[in-house]
Design a protein around this motif. Structure first.
Motif, PDB file in Angstrom:
ATOM      1  N   PHE A  11      96.068 180.097   1.371  1.00 26.57           N
ATOM      2  CA  PHE A  11      96.431 180.033  -0.039  1.00 26.57           C
ATOM      3  C   PHE A  11      97.611 179.087  -0.240  1.00 26.57           C
ATOM      4  O   PHE A  11      97.602 178.244  -1.137  1.00 26.57           O
ATOM      5  CB  PHE A  11      96.776 181.435  -0.557  1.00 26.57           C
ATOM      6  N   ALA A  12      98.627 179.209   0.604  1.00 27.77           N
ATOM      7  CA  ALA A  12      99.805 178.349   0.484  1.00 27.77           C
ATOM      8  C   ALA A  12      99.438 176.879   0.656  1.00 27.77           C
ATOM      9  O   ALA A  12      99.971 176.009  -0.031  1.00 27.77           O
ATOM     10  CB  ALA A  12     100.861 178.750   1.512  1.00 27.77           C
ATOM     11  N   ALA A  13      98.505 176.619   1.530  1.00 31.37           N
ATOM     12  CA  ALA A  13      98.078 175.235   1.744  1.00 31.37           C
ATOM     13  C   ALA A  13      97.306 174.687   0.552  1.00 31.37           C
ATOM     14  O   ALA A  13      97.334 173.491   0.271  1.00 31.37           O
ATOM     15  CB  ALA A  13      97.221 175.145   3.001  1.00 31.37           C
ATOM     16  N   ALA A  14      96.614 175.559  -0.179  1.00 29.35           N
ATOM     17  CA  ALA A  14      95.784 175.122  -1.304  1.00 29.35           C
ATOM     18  C   ALA A  14      96.547 175.032  -2.622  1.00 29.35           C
ATOM     19  O   ALA A  14      96.070 174.391  -3.562  1.00 29.35           O
ATOM     20  CB  ALA A  14      94.614 176.079  -1.469  1.00 29.35           C
ATOM     21  N   VAL A  15      97.711 175.648  -2.708  1.00 32.02           N
ATOM     22  CA  VAL A  15      98.452 175.690  -3.976  1.00 32.02           C
ATOM     23  C   VAL A  15      98.733 174.308  -4.553  1.00 32.02           C
ATOM     24  O   VAL A  15      98.482 174.083  -5.744  1.00 32.02           O
ATOM     25  CB  VAL A  15      99.739 176.526  -3.834  1.00 32.02           C
ATOM     26  N   PRO A  16      99.246 173.341  -3.791  1.00 32.50           N
ATOM     27  CA  PRO A  16      99.503 172.026  -4.397  1.00 32.50           C
ATOM     28  C   PRO A  16      98.249 171.387  -5.009  1.00 32.50           C
ATOM     29  O   PRO A  16      98.317 170.794  -6.088  1.00 32.50           O
ATOM     30  CB  PRO A  16     100.051 171.193  -3.235  1.00 32.50           C
ATOM     31  N   ALA A  17      97.109 171.532  -4.357  1.00 28.85           N
ATOM     32  CA  ALA A  17      95.868 170.978  -4.912  1.00 28.85           C
ATOM     33  C   ALA A  17      95.498 171.688  -6.209  1.00 28.85           C
ATOM     34  O   ALA A  17      95.083 171.051  -7.182  1.00 28.85           O
ATOM     35  CB  ALA A  17      94.734 171.109  -3.904  1.00 28.85           C
ATOM     36  N   TYR A  18      95.667 172.993  -6.248  1.00 28.63           N
ATOM     37  CA  TYR A  18      95.380 173.768  -7.463  1.00 28.63           C
ATOM     38  C   TYR A  18      96.302 173.337  -8.602  1.00 28.63           C
ATOM     39  O   TYR A  18      95.863 173.145  -9.733  1.00 28.63           O
ATOM     40  CB  TYR A  18      95.535 175.263  -7.179  1.00 28.63           C
ATOM     41  N   THR A  30     103.573 164.741   2.649  1.00 27.71           N
ATOM     42  CA  THR A  30     102.821 165.510   3.631  1.00 27.71           C
ATOM     43  C   THR A  30     103.770 166.220   4.583  1.00 27.71           C
ATOM     44  O   THR A  30     103.567 167.383   4.920  1.00 27.71           O
ATOM     45  CB  THR A  30     101.866 164.590   4.416  1.00 27.71           C
ATOM     46  N   LYS A  31     104.826 165.547   4.975  1.00 31.07           N
ATOM     47  CA  LYS A  31     105.798 166.148   5.896  1.00 31.07           C
ATOM     48  C   LYS A  31     106.474 167.355   5.269  1.00 31.07           C
ATOM     49  O   LYS A  31     106.641 168.390   5.917  1.00 31.07           O
ATOM     50  CB  LYS A  31     106.841 165.126   6.326  1.00 31.07           C
ATOM     51  N   THR A  32     106.855 167.249   4.009  1.00 33.08           N
ATOM     52  CA  THR A  32     107.512 168.367   3.331  1.00 33.08           C
ATOM     53  C   THR A  32     106.572 169.567   3.239  1.00 33.08           C
ATOM     54  O   THR A  32     106.967 170.709   3.492  1.00 33.08           O
ATOM     55  CB  THR A  32     107.979 167.952   1.928  1.00 33.08           C
ATOM     56  N   ALA A  33     105.313 169.320   2.878  1.00 30.30           N
ATOM     57  CA  ALA A  33     104.332 170.401   2.800  1.00 30.30           C
ATOM     58  C   ALA A  33     104.100 171.015   4.182  1.00 30.30           C
ATOM     59  O   ALA A  33     104.009 172.239   4.319  1.00 30.30           O
ATOM     60  CB  ALA A  33     103.027 169.886   2.215  1.00 30.30           C
ATOM     61  N   ALA A  34     104.019 170.177   5.203  1.00 26.31           N
ATOM     62  CA  ALA A  34     103.819 170.673   6.564  1.00 26.31           C
ATOM     63  C   ALA A  34     105.022 171.491   7.031  1.00 26.31           C
ATOM     64  O   ALA A  34     104.861 172.530   7.684  1.00 26.31           O
ATOM     65  CB  ALA A  34     103.562 169.520   7.517  1.00 26.31           C
ATOM     66  N   ASP A  35     106.218 171.041   6.678  1.00 27.69           N
ATOM     67  CA  ASP A  35     107.425 171.789   7.039  1.00 27.69           C
ATOM     68  C   ASP A  35     107.432 173.161   6.383  1.00 27.69           C
ATOM     69  O   ASP A  35     107.790 174.162   7.009  1.00 27.69           O
ATOM     70  CB  ASP A  35     108.689 171.028   6.639  1.00 27.69           C
ATOM     71  N   LEU A  36     107.019 173.213   5.113  1.00 29.27           N
ATOM     72  CA  LEU A  36     106.947 174.499   4.421  1.00 29.27           C
ATOM     73  C   LEU A  36     105.915 175.410   5.094  1.00 29.27           C
ATOM     74  O   LEU A  36     106.186 176.586   5.335  1.00 29.27           O
ATOM     75  CB  LEU A  36     106.606 174.311   2.948  1.00 29.27           C
ATOM     76  N   ALA A  37     104.766 174.865   5.407  1.00 25.88           N
ATOM     77  CA  ALA A  37     103.725 175.654   6.076  1.00 25.88           C
ATOM     78  C   ALA A  37     104.222 176.186   7.414  1.00 25.88           C
ATOM     79  O   ALA A  37     103.956 177.343   7.766  1.00 25.88           O
ATOM     80  CB  ALA A  37     102.473 174.810   6.273  1.00 25.88           C
ATOM     81  N   GLN A  53     110.153 176.913  -3.667  1.00 29.33           N
ATOM     82  CA  GLN A  53     110.016 175.585  -3.069  1.00 29.33           C
ATOM     83  C   GLN A  53     108.830 174.848  -3.679  1.00 29.33           C
ATOM     84  O   GLN A  53     108.935 173.681  -4.060  1.00 29.33           O
ATOM     85  CB  GLN A  53     109.840 175.694  -1.551  1.00 29.33           C
ATOM     86  N   ILE A  54     107.697 175.523  -3.794  1.00 24.36           N
ATOM     87  CA  ILE A  54     106.500 174.895  -4.361  1.00 24.36           C
ATOM     88  C   ILE A  54     106.720 174.522  -5.829  1.00 24.36           C
ATOM     89  O   ILE A  54     106.322 173.450  -6.258  1.00 24.36           O
ATOM     90  CB  ILE A  54     105.268 175.814  -4.174  1.00 24.36           C
ATOM     91  N   ARG A  55     107.382 175.403  -6.572  1.00 29.10           N
ATOM     92  CA  ARG A  55     107.674 175.096  -7.990  1.00 29.10           C
ATOM     93  C   ARG A  55     108.534 173.836  -8.112  1.00 29.10           C
ATOM     94  O   ARG A  55     108.399 173.068  -9.058  1.00 29.10           O
ATOM     95  CB  ARG A  55     108.387 176.268  -8.673  1.00 29.10           C
ATOM     96  N   SER A  56     109.418 173.631  -7.155  1.00 29.72           N
ATOM     97  CA  SER A  56     110.292 172.452  -7.217  1.00 29.72           C
ATOM     98  C   SER A  56     109.531 171.148  -7.007  1.00 29.72           C
ATOM     99  O   SER A  56     110.045 170.072  -7.304  1.00 29.72           O
ATOM    100  CB  SER A  56     111.420 172.561  -6.183  1.00 29.72           C
ATOM    101  N   TRP A  57     108.298 171.233  -6.542  1.00 31.83           N
ATOM    102  CA  TRP A  57     107.465 170.042  -6.306  1.00 31.83           C
ATOM    103  C   TRP A  57     106.732 169.590  -7.544  1.00 31.83           C
ATOM    104  O   TRP A  57     106.069 168.563  -7.530  1.00 31.83           O
ATOM    105  CB  TRP A  57     106.423 170.313  -5.234  1.00 31.83           C
ATOM    106  N   THR A  58     106.749 170.384  -8.619  1.00 27.14           N
ATOM    107  CA  THR A  58     105.902 170.073  -9.779  1.00 27.14           C
ATOM    108  C   THR A  58     106.702 169.664 -10.991  1.00 27.14           C
ATOM    109  O   THR A  58     107.875 169.989 -11.154  1.00 27.14           O
ATOM    110  CB  THR A  58     105.043 171.294 -10.170  1.00 27.14           C
ATOM    111  N   ARG A  59     106.015 168.927 -11.852  1.00 27.17           N
ATOM    112  CA  ARG A  59     106.523 168.626 -13.176  1.00 27.17           C
ATOM    113  C   ARG A  59     105.303 168.334 -14.067  1.00 27.17           C
ATOM    114  O   ARG A  59     104.236 167.983 -13.576  1.00 27.17           O
ATOM    115  CB  ARG A  59     107.513 167.471 -13.168  1.00 27.17           C
ATOM    116  N   THR A  60     105.486 168.494 -15.352  1.00 29.80           N
ATOM    117  CA  THR A  60     104.360 168.282 -16.269  1.00 29.80           C
ATOM    118  C   THR A  60     104.267 166.836 -16.679  1.00 29.80           C
ATOM    119  O   THR A  60     105.126 166.048 -16.503  1.00 29.80           O
ATOM    120  CB  THR A  60     104.512 169.157 -17.512  1.00 29.80           C
TER     121      THR A  60
END
Length: 60
Positions: A11-18, A30-37, A53-60
């Motif tokens: 689920f954590a791996a799929a969240v950014p795609a969702y 990719t490195k940041t996502a891999a580090d989080l995983a 952490q994931i919320r900090s990756w997004t913006r509208t």
């Protein structure tokens, strides 16, 4: 519960795609996502911290 653990990681791996598919711009390397995983995998990060952490990756 190993099965639940594996699903949480999936689920954590799929969240950014969702989030991207939901219309949010996801700015993460990719490195940041891999580090989080890896941090999630080694149980050094709780759910709330991972979500923040994931919320900090997004913006509208």
């Amino acid at each position: 519960m190993p099965a639940l653990e594996a699903r949480n990681k999936l689920f954590a791996a799929a969240v950014p795609a969702y989030l991207s598919a939901s219309g949010l711009f996801v700015a993460v390397t990719t490195k940041t996502a891999a580090d989080l995983a890896e941090r999630i995998d080694h149980d050094s990060l709780d759910v709330r911290s991972a979500a923040a952490q994931i919320r900090s990756w997004t913006r509208t």
